[in-house]
Design a protein around this motif. Structure first.
Motif, PDB file in Angstrom:
ATOM      1  N   UNK A  12      -0.193   4.788  10.721  1.00  0.00           N
ATOM      2  CA  UNK A  12      -0.340   5.191   9.326  1.00  0.00           C
ATOM      3  C   UNK A  12      -1.702   4.778   8.774  1.00  0.00           C
ATOM      4  N   UNK A  13      -2.080   3.541   9.034  1.00  0.00           N
ATOM      5  CA  UNK A  13      -3.390   3.062   8.587  1.00  0.00           C
ATOM      6  C   UNK A  13      -4.494   3.787   9.369  1.00  0.00           C
ATOM      7  N   UNK A  14      -5.686   3.923   8.789  1.00  0.00           N
ATOM      8  CA  UNK A  14      -6.800   4.517   9.541  1.00  0.00           C
ATOM      9  C   UNK A  14      -7.096   3.727  10.803  1.00  0.00           C
ATOM     10  N   UNK A  15      -7.698   4.390  11.769  1.00  0.00           N
ATOM     11  CA  UNK A  15      -8.049   3.726  13.022  1.00  0.00           C
ATOM     12  C   UNK A  15      -9.111   2.663  12.748  1.00  0.00           C
ATOM     13  N   UNK A  16      -8.900   1.467  13.284  1.00  0.00           N
ATOM     14  CA  UNK A  16      -9.818   0.353  13.050  1.00  0.00           C
ATOM     15  C   UNK A  16     -10.932   0.262  14.077  1.00  0.00           C
ATOM     16  N   UNK A  17     -10.786   0.956  15.202  1.00  0.00           N
ATOM     17  CA  UNK A  17     -11.740   0.804  16.290  1.00  0.00           C
ATOM     18  C   UNK A  17     -11.616  -0.522  17.017  1.00  0.00           C
ATOM     19  N   UNK A  18     -10.628  -1.330  16.627  1.00  0.00           N
ATOM     20  CA  UNK A  18     -10.413  -2.609  17.295  1.00  0.00           C
ATOM     21  C   UNK A  18     -11.396  -3.689  16.901  1.00  0.00           C
ATOM     22  N   UNK A  19     -12.163  -3.472  15.821  1.00  0.00           N
ATOM     23  CA  UNK A  19     -13.140  -4.462  15.379  1.00  0.00           C
ATOM     24  C   UNK A  19     -12.662  -5.133  14.098  1.00  0.00           C
ATOM     25  N   UNK A  20     -13.221  -6.309  13.819  1.00  0.00           N
ATOM     26  CA  UNK A  20     -12.832  -7.025  12.613  1.00  0.00           C
ATOM     27  C   UNK A  20     -13.234  -6.262  11.346  1.00  0.00           C
ATOM     28  N   UNK A  21     -14.480  -5.769  11.223  1.00  0.00           N
ATOM     29  CA  UNK A  21     -14.820  -4.978  10.035  1.00  0.00           C
ATOM     30  C   UNK A  21     -13.964  -3.712   9.903  1.00  0.00           C
ATOM     31  N   UNK A  22     -13.704  -3.058  11.030  1.00  0.00           N
ATOM     32  CA  UNK A  22     -12.864  -1.869  10.994  1.00  0.00           C
ATOM     33  C   UNK A  22     -11.452  -2.177  10.554  1.00  0.00           C
ATOM     34  N   UNK A  23     -10.925  -3.318  10.988  1.00  0.00           N
ATOM     35  CA  UNK A  23      -9.574  -3.715  10.606  1.00  0.00           C
ATOM     36  C   UNK A  23      -9.486  -4.013   9.117  1.00  0.00           C
ATOM     37  N   UNK A  24     -10.516  -4.672   8.586  1.00  0.00           N
ATOM     38  CA  UNK A  24     -10.516  -4.955   7.148  1.00  0.00           C
ATOM     39  C   UNK A  24     -10.508  -3.657   6.347  1.00  0.00           C
ATOM     40  N   UNK A  25     -11.361  -2.720   6.727  1.00  0.00           N
ATOM     41  CA  UNK A  25     -11.456  -1.456   5.996  1.00  0.00           C
ATOM     42  C   UNK A  25     -10.152  -0.664   6.104  1.00  0.00           C
ATOM     43  N   UNK A  26      -9.584  -0.619   7.292  1.00  0.00           N
ATOM     44  CA  UNK A  26      -8.347   0.141   7.488  1.00  0.00           C
ATOM     45  C   UNK A  26      -7.194  -0.479   6.715  1.00  0.00           C
ATOM     46  N   UNK A  27      -7.113  -1.817   6.703  1.00  0.00           N
ATOM     47  CA  UNK A  27      -6.053  -2.496   5.966  1.00  0.00           C
ATOM     48  C   UNK A  27      -6.203  -2.263   4.470  1.00  0.00           C
ATOM     49  N   UNK A  28      -7.421  -2.328   3.972  1.00  0.00           N
ATOM     50  CA  UNK A  28      -7.654  -2.073   2.551  1.00  0.00           C
ATOM     51  C   UNK A  28      -7.196  -0.673   2.165  1.00  0.00           C
ATOM     52  N   UNK A  29      -7.540   0.307   2.984  1.00  0.00           N
ATOM     53  CA  UNK A  29      -7.131   1.683   2.691  1.00  0.00           C
ATOM     54  C   UNK A  29      -5.616   1.816   2.684  1.00  0.00           C
ATOM     55  N   UNK A  30      -4.953   1.198   3.650  1.00  0.00           N
ATOM     56  CA  UNK A  30      -3.495   1.287   3.711  1.00  0.00           C
ATOM     57  C   UNK A  30      -2.854   0.542   2.544  1.00  0.00           C
ATOM     58  N   UNK A  31      -3.391  -0.626   2.214  1.00  0.00           N
ATOM     59  CA  UNK A  31      -2.844  -1.403   1.090  1.00  0.00           C
ATOM     60  C   UNK A  31      -2.922  -0.618  -0.212  1.00  0.00           C
ATOM     61  N   UNK A  32      -4.080  -0.039  -0.497  1.00  0.00           N
ATOM     62  CA  UNK A  32      -4.258   0.696  -1.744  1.00  0.00           C
ATOM     63  C   UNK A  32      -3.360   1.931  -1.815  1.00  0.00           C
ATOM     64  N   UNK A  33      -3.089   2.510  -0.665  1.00  0.00           N
ATOM     65  CA  UNK A  33      -2.302   3.748  -0.636  1.00  0.00           C
ATOM     66  C   UNK A  33      -0.796   3.518  -0.614  1.00  0.00           C
ATOM     67  N   UNK A  34      -0.342   2.402  -0.030  1.00  0.00           N
ATOM     68  CA  UNK A  34       1.082   2.327   0.317  1.00  0.00           C
ATOM     69  C   UNK A  34       1.822   1.049  -0.082  1.00  0.00           C
ATOM     70  N   UNK A  35       1.129  -0.037  -0.380  1.00  0.00           N
ATOM     71  CA  UNK A  35       1.845  -1.316  -0.454  1.00  0.00           C
ATOM     72  C   UNK A  35       2.578  -1.511  -1.777  1.00  0.00           C
ATOM     73  N   UNK A  36       3.636  -0.750  -1.978  1.00  0.00           N
ATOM     74  CA  UNK A  36       4.536  -1.008  -3.088  1.00  0.00           C
ATOM     75  C   UNK A  36       5.695  -1.884  -2.604  1.00  0.00           C
TER      76      UNK A  36
END
Length: 450
Positions: free
Chosen positions: A100-124
């Motif tokens: 569901x979250x965007x692909x992170x590329x397996x990197x720390x910066x990518x994971x932060x960006x992907x988590x932020x996008x998922x949090x803003x979109x879904x974390x109710x």
């Protein structure tokens, strides 16, 4: 062969045992609350052959294994028996967003960006409750007794997430002990929101936490006022009598750990601060490493290593094989008397695409990754008494007058414990047979790609 065929009528015999003797159980001494009972046979791995007497859900006695048994006896014939294990660093709010979250590329910066996008979109609330419930049911089926989870606590999100956590803690009370630490970039404490977050954490009996990097930044840069920010965090914690748990130096080059240690000393917080990751510590020169470890010891810090996730994220570049393992120097820390535990960290989210909330699996991988073998010594403690001590809970060991929360493994030596995943483990909670079916991923399918 099914595991229950090895234990005749085991499920029925342990359904309501007022009294049962687990005969010839093999227990690593590191997992015993007290020393091995005198006269117990020891194997080369440091495990004792004992009988464990369970009465009314509690351990009544631990004695050297006897030659004979009785009607109340379950013959284990030297199989390993462990306590239920402890995960002192997890992220239940992030878990199970893969697909569901965007692909992170397996990197720390990518994971932060992907988590932020998922949090803003879904974390109710509904989303958090459902994924947390799935994670806890999975941990329960694997025999996890306690979890400390870090909760993303950004402004606008914290109240929702901490309320969901409180509901989960109440729902799982008596089965899995739950603690939580607030997680924000350290510069969140620069303004008034830091105090509001500390109040939220205090209301829920949590720990004040953070990550030693700036918002949107990387470890090792962007915090020129780190000492002032740490002073602010510790002052807020001290005002509310909160312990502290931080994500520290999750990179190859970063130097926040000495700042955290000195802040703990300045504020009289020795013995009340936990630091997770500390990856860059492993790449210091020998003298600097010794000096830093001495400072950590003086500050009374506890360290948690997250071997599976750090191997996944650290030193990752496209088309290049990683050159180091990404983990903190556990053996050197232990040699200095510093409390160290291993934990699972992320599970099926942008920071780690895999995992299953299984601390036995995490421990097995930690031994191999960290070379905690030949000999094993007290390595089993990293998933039992060490994290229990860090969390301040009475769990993770087998001892007289403790609940009979146990797992029976189809293994007669520690190398056999490490070699297989033990999907056939037998779980007891308060002496009662407690094996549960793992929750199906189908429970997540209708929102996994939303």
């Amino acid at each position: 062969m099914n595991d229950l065929s090895l234990f005749p009528s085991l499920a029925a015999r342990l359904a309501r045992p007022e009294r049962i003797r687990l005969a010839k159980a093999r227990v690593p001494v590191a997992l015993l609350a007290d020393d091995s009972p005198g006269g117990a046979e020891m194997d080369r791995d440091g495990s004792a052959l004992v009988d464990i007497l369970v009465e009314n859900g509690r351990i009544a006695a631990i004695t050297p294994a006897l030659a004979d048994g009785g009607e109340d006896t379950v013959a284990l014939d030297g199989r390993h028996v462990w306590p239920l294990l402890i995960d002192a660093h997890a992220h239940l709010d992030k878990g199970h967003t893969m697909g569901r979250a965007p692909d992170s590329g397996g990197t720390h910066p990518g994971a932060r960006a992907a988590t932020t996008a998922d949090r803003l979109a879904h974390w109710n609330a509904d989303d958090l409750l459902r994924r947390m419930e799935f994670g806890l049911a999975t941990a329960d089926a694997h025999g996890v007794a306690a979890i400390r989870t870090h909760l993303d606590s950004h402004e606008g999100q914290a109240e929702i997430t901490w309320s969901a956590f409180a509901e989960m803690r109440e729902r799982w009370k008596g089965c899995i002990t739950l603690q939580a630490a607030g997680l924000v970039p350290l510069d969140a404490y620069r303004d008034d929101y830091g105090a509001r977050l500390a109040d939220i954490v205090a209301v829920h009996g949590g720990l004040l936490g953070g990550v030693t990097r700036a918002s949107g930044g990387t470890h090792g840069s962007g915090l020129g006022d780190i000492d002032l920010l740490l002073d602010r965090l510790f002052a807020l914690a001290k005002e509310r009598e909160l312990d502290v748990d931080l994500h520290v130096d999750e990179a190859a080059q970063a130097d926040a750990l000495p700042h955290v240690a000195r802040a703990a000393i300045r504020h009289g917080y020795e013995g009340r601060v936990t630091c997770g990751h500390c990856c860059s510590l492993a790449l210091l020169g020998e003298q600097e490493l010794r000096n830093t470890i001495a400072l950590i010891a003086d500050a009374g810090l506890s360290i948690i290593t997250l071997p599976t996730v750090n191997m996944y994220l650290q030193d990752r570049e496209d088309g290049r094989t990683p050159r180091w393992r990404g983990v903190t120097p556990v053996q050197e820390l232990q040699a200095a008397g510093i409390p160290v535990a291993a934990a699972g960290d992320n599970c099926r989210d942008p920071f780690f695409a895999y995992g299953d909330h299984d601390m036995l699996d995490t421990w097995r991988q930690a031994v191999r990754i960290l070379h905690l073998d030949h000999p094993y010594a007290d390595a089993p403690a990293l998933a039992g008494p060490a994290p229990a001590c860090i969390m301040g809970i009475d769990a993770g060991t087998i001892g007289v007058d403790r609940p009979a929360d146990l797992m029976i493994l189809e293994a007669w030596s520690l190398d056999q414990v490490i070699a297989r995943p033990h999907s056939d483990r037998v779980l007891l909670r308060k002496g009662i047979f407690a094996n549960r079916t793992l929750p199906s991923y189908s429970m997540l399918t209708d929102f996994q790609t939303a």
